[in-house]
Design an enzyme around this catalytic site. Structure first.
Site, PDB file in Angstrom:
ATOM      1  CB  SER A 247     -40.823  36.791 101.713  1.00  0.00           C
ATOM      2  OG  SER A 247     -39.979  37.828 101.364  1.00  0.00           O
ATOM      3  N   GLY A 248     -41.882  39.686 102.202  1.00  0.00           N
ATOM      4  CA  GLY A 248     -41.995  41.037 101.671  1.00  0.00           C
ATOM      5  C   GLY A 248     -40.960  41.303 100.596  1.00  0.00           C
ATOM      6  CG  ASP A 249     -36.983  41.916  98.905  1.00  0.00           C
ATOM      7  OD1 ASP A 249     -36.870  41.488  97.744  1.00  0.00           O
ATOM      8  OD2 ASP A 249     -36.480  42.984  99.283  1.00  0.00           O
ATOM      9  CG  ASP A 250     -36.131  38.843  95.528  1.00  0.00           C
ATOM     10  OD1 ASP A 250     -37.120  39.184  94.844  1.00  0.00           O
ATOM     11  OD2 ASP A 250     -35.028  39.421  95.455  1.00  0.00           O
ATOM     12  CB  SER A 281     -42.740  36.880  96.978  1.00  0.00           C
ATOM     13  OG  SER A 281     -42.063  38.106  96.904  1.00  0.00           O
TER      14      SER A 281
END
Ligand SMILES: *[C@@H]1O[C@H](CO)[C@@H](O)[C@H](O)[C@H]1NC(C)=O
Ligand SMILES: *[C@@H]1O[C@H](CO)[C@@H](O)[C@H](O)[C@H]1NC(C)=O
Ligand SMILES: *[C@@H]1O[C@H](CO)[C@@H](O)[C@H](O)[C@H]1NC(C)=O
Ligand SMILES: *[C@@H]1O[C@H](CO)[C@@H](O)[C@H](O)[C@H]1NC(C)=O
Ligand SMILES: *[C@@H]1O[C@H](CO)[C@@H](O)[C@H](O)[C@H]1NC(C)=O
Ligand SMILES: *[C@@H]1O[C@H](CO)[C@@H](O)[C@H](O)[C@H]1NC(C)=O
Ligand SMILES: *[C@@H]1O[C@H](CO)[C@@H](O)[C@H](O)[C@H]1NC(C)=O
Length: 472
Positions: A247-250, A281
């Site tokens: 993912s690009g975040d959490d 991540s």
């Protein structure tokens, strides 16, 4: 002709290995769910076309409206057969299962008009991307009981690039849709699906009870904005199992509302159990608690976690204004490969919904337990910063061995940093390498302390899924 062919194949293969080869012809698929359904229908009965071009929004809505009549009579199953099904947002109903055939792909429409506008969440006070409304999620539901979305690992493709561009270009007047959001609902299951390229968050149960999330593969470019994997938000009794997020975040972000709105709404996330979870991540956390935690977060249990190339293992994000608490957090069995921070706590996280927050609303961070951890190529063991005058207490770390990185992208231009930096915290440790900061010094050296992990199980841990059949 095709029917005869299938008949012959079924006769020939009689459930042997050969049969698997022809499984695309199988007429019945098994799946696991909290409840099986008495009635079923196929999307094509309602004019659906799986050509990747025709919009199926109306077909989904018509099918679900039709099947809502079955809710009181054993519930209904809607089957999405093999094909590429372009669709906008549609709403789920109670006593309902959406089953995606393993060769079905749901393609999310890229047209804003296909996503009705809904109000901001009361516990957030506003949309996260913009002060206006929110686009309803691709798969949405509210005030439901007993709803299942599952499949043989079928794909839901959010086609998010157009939304990411709008977000980066500051062109959004309303908050981006998620792939899956269920509000105010009980007995929710989402399982055995692959979700790619979400416009924003992927899976968002909010104000729910008894949520089962299993067998999800969630993938988004590591530079895509806010593509959190799974966000349990003001939910009680949630289990997350056997899932994998890039993912690009959490990868998992546990939340419960934002500042004065979350405090007023006052609904915590509690009794959350995570097992067998893998995360990549590079710029965010494997499991984040917060930053929106103003309804409180309590009793989170995470076991058997693997992290590869991630920024931080467990991150607590909070700050003055958030209020509430993060307490009784238990993590056991965590393998880390290439991490910037094993553990990170930030007591000065800004980001407020508006100027109406109360800077005197200080969060309580208490009873945080991390044990049985190995890490390779870790840069910082712990950057643990509480709030001045409001220390984070009861932090316990035991049986942890981290091999520190000799080189790292965050340290390359700086002199050798200490592996620990602790301020405004209190706690203890046992058998931790590298040697912890003084505030976490071993209080009983020579004794082997194990940090707490609950011995009981949660009610949601004990929910058994039934084996159901879909005639696909
Ligand atoms: C997911 O799929 C696996 C097999 O691929 C199956 O054993 C399991 O029961 C399924 N779980 C759910 C919750 O659908
Ligand atoms: C909708 O449901 C009714 C039964 O209530 C059924 O007779 C009808 O055929 C259904 N419509 C479609 C398009 O399948
Ligand atoms: C859903 O439930 C919430 C909380 O009980 C309630 O405030 C809301 O009005 C309900 N919404 C609908 C559409 O029934
Ligand atoms: C599901 O599909 C994804 C790719 O689409 C794959 O990486 C993953 O291993 C699959 N999971 C299972 C349990 O088959
Ligand atoms: C210490 O942690 C490792 C995993 O990192 C685990 O295999 C081992 O059982 C733990 N030891 C104790 C005493 O719990
Ligand atoms: C160790 O981590 C750094 C980033 O901090 C990375 O560039 C390097 O490739 C990693 N080394 C190994 C052996 O994984
Ligand atoms: C340690 O953390 C404090 C508080 O966040 C920060 O002000 C300080 O610069 C940090 N020290 C180092 C050496 O990173």
């Amino acid at each position: 002709m095709e029917k005869i062919l299938i008949f012959i194949l079924v006769l020939l293969c009689l459930n042997t290995v050969e049969c698997k080869k022809y499984s695309r012809f199988a007429k019945s698929a098994k799946y696991s769910a909290i409840n099986c359904r008495k009635h079923s229908a196929v999307l094509t009965d309602f004019g659906g076309r799986g050509d990747g071009k025709t919009s199926n929004t109306a077909a989904f809505r018509a099918a679900i409206a039709n099947l809502s009549k079955a809710a009181a009579d054993g519930g209904a199953l809607l089957i999405v057969p093999p094909g590429k099904w372009l669709t906008g947002s549609f709403n789920l109903i109670s006593q309902f299962t959406l089953y995606l055939h393993n060769e079905a792909v749901l393609l999310a429409s890229q047209d804003e008009a296909d996503y009705p506008l809904i109000d901001p969440l009361p516990s957030y006070g506003r949309g996260r991307d913009a002060v206006g409304k929110r686009f309803a999620s691709l798969i949405f539901g509210t005030n439901l009981t007993d709803v299942v979305v599952t499949g043989g690992n079928a794909t839901i493709d959010g086609q998010g690039d157009i939304w990411w561009k709008k977000f980066r270009g500051n062109q959004l007047k309303n908050t981006r849709p998620y792939l899956f959001e269920i509000m105010y609902s009980n007995q929710v299951q989402i399982s055995n699906l692959t979700m790619i390229n979400s416009p924003s968050w992927n899976v968002h149960p909010v104000y729910c009870k008894d949520v089962i999330i299993e067998g999800l593969t969630i993938i988004a470019p590591v530079d895509s904005p806010n593509t959190d994997g799974i966000n349990p938000d003001s939910c009680t009794n949630t289990r997350i199992r056997d899932s994998y997020v890039v993912s690009g975040d959490d990868c998992i972000a546990v939340k419960s509302g934002w500042d004065e709105y979350g405090i007023k709404f006052g609904m915590p996330t509690q009794h959350l159990s995570i097992k067998r979870f893998t995360c990549i991540s590079p710029d965010s956390a494997v499991i984040a608690l917060g930053s929106e935690m103003s309804g409180g977060i309590q009793d989170v249990r995470a076991e058997d976690i693997t992290a590869i190339n991630s920024q931080s293992g467990i991150r607590i994000k909070t700050g003055p204004g958030r209020g509430a608490y993060v307490k009784d957090i238990y993590v056991k069995g965590f393998k880390m490969y290439t991490m910037q921070y094993a553990f990170w706590m930030t007591g000065s996280y800004g980001s407020h919904p508006d100027e109406g927050y109360d800077p005197k609303a200080l969060p309580i961070i208490q009873n945080i337990n991390y044990r049985d951890i190995v890490g390779k190529n870790v840069t910082i063991a712990g950057d643990l910063a509480g709030i001045q005058g409001d220390p984070f207490t009861g932090i316990c770390i035991s049986n942890m061995t981290l091999d520190l990185a000799s080189k790292s992208k965050i340290l390359s231009d700086k002199p050798k940093k200490q592996p620990w930096n602790c301020t405004d915290i209190a706690g203890t440790s046992s058998r931790v390498s590298p040697q912890p900061c003084d505030l976490l010094a071993d209080k009983q050296p020579g004794k082997s302390l194990d940090c707490a992990f609950p011995a009981d199980t949660l009610p949601i841990d004990n929910v058994q899924l039934k084996t159901c059949k879909a005639n696909v």
